[in-house]
Design an enzyme around this catalytic site. Structure first.
Site: not given
Ligand code: DON
Length: 332
Positions: A91, A94, A216, A268, A286
């Protein structure tokens, strides 16, 4: 005398002051001593989180790893641990896609995505239906999918443009997608598929849904190390200007707004706690990466793969809390 007439202990003898007074605080400070100490001490926090496993290709990463990189806008740096080991940025991507879409669309972007903290998990579905398909902010997955959709509408090769932008920011041509991670998320990304199709039903995805998801998943799969990541965030610390080349990538005002969204939404449902403990605009992934900035001064990237329930690196956040406390630097 303190408030209420009580005699105050001199600051230097107060317990909480210990972390600060061990280092000399000055604007041109050398961060290496602080980073070395944090690297050694924060390893006590290994084992408190878990490596993300909902994307199977991420679950294989060794948990007890830690890298730290600090880079200032005037070219000084400090490194510790596995600062040259690449990790899945997830993420954190983003923040880069938002910068690209904001530069292209300007304030029109906010017609399709909001700028309020969601207080919900990054992959939550519920709020989106209540709010008629306009995601609360660009960093929850729903909002990030809308941002990626903007890039899909604007570019013939959105994946190539994202890579080109991140390579430009970091000054590194070898940064690339990790196809195995992208494929693994594609096979298991059911919530993102649900979000994308719901957004489509609300007319807030304009391109082909599978194309948006593919882009994405690929942006999330990009592998970078802490040294590259801190360099890539420096333009946000430098009011939109890439320090290495002088290129203006965002206007001063756009950089201010992007940093505000990082501060209020970058973590978040832990964004308030991150602002409270660390006091820097930043973004987590993540994969265990965290990048954060102090406008006019520096960017820091920390990576340690064990994450908490909110998907944020436990050791990374602790390291950054100590970084701002011990350096006496933050945005507050
Ligand atoms: O969309 C997802 O679930 C992952 N590709 C990215 C989520 C993520 O990194 C959340 N952040 N901490």
């Amino acid at each position: 005398m303190g408030a209420g007439g009580k005699k105050m202990k001199p600051l230097l003898r107060q317990k909480n002051y210990r972390n600060i007074c061990a280092y000399k605080i000055e604007s041109n400070m050398d961060y290496q001593d602080i980073v070395n100490d944090i690297y050694r001490e924060v390893q006590a926090y290994f084992g408190q989180g878990k490596v993300a496993s909902y994307i199977p290709a991420l679950a294989r990463v060794r948990p007890d790893q830690l890298g730290i990189s600090v880079e200032t806008i005037n070219g000084r740096s400090a490194l510790a641990g596995q600062a040259d080991t690449r990790f899945s940025i997830q993420s954190i991507s983003k923040a880069f896609t938002l910068a690209m879409a904001f530069a292209l669309e300007g304030d029109n972007l906010w017609r399709r995505v909001g700028v309020e903290p969601s207080g919900n998990p990054f992959n939550s579905l519920v709020q989106l239906e209540f709010e008629s398909g306009k995601p609360r902010n660009p960093f929850i997955n729903a909002g990030a999918l809308v941002v990626t959709d903007v890039l899909c509408s604007r570019y013939a090769d959105p994946k190539g443009e994202i890579l080109r932008f991140i390579r430009q920011l970091s000054g590194t041509d070898t940064i690339d997608f990790d196809e195995e991670v992208a494929q693994s998320e594609k096979e298991h990304g059911f919530r993102n598929q649900a979000l994308a199709w719901f957004l489509k039903s609300c007319n807030n995805i304009h391109s082909d849904v599978d194309t948006v998801l593919d882009v994405y998943f690929h942006q999330c799969s990009i592998a970078m190390n802490c040294r590259e990541m801190s360099r890539a965030f420096l333009f946000l610390a430098n009011h939109g200007v890439l320090p290495a080349t002088g290129e203006q990538l965002l206007t001063h005002s756009q950089a201010k707004r992007l940093n505000a969204i990082l501060l209020t939404c970058g973590f978040y449902d832990q964004a308030g706690e991150f602002a409270f403990r660390v006091g820097m605009p930043g973004k987590s992934g993540v994969g265990g990466g965290v990048a954060a900035i102090i406008p006019g001064e520096l960017a820091v990237a920390v990576w340690s793969p064990e994450v908490n329930e909110q998907g944020n690196s436990v050791v990374g956040i602790q390291a950054l809390e100590w970084f701002t406390t011990r350096s006496g630097r933050s945005i507050f």
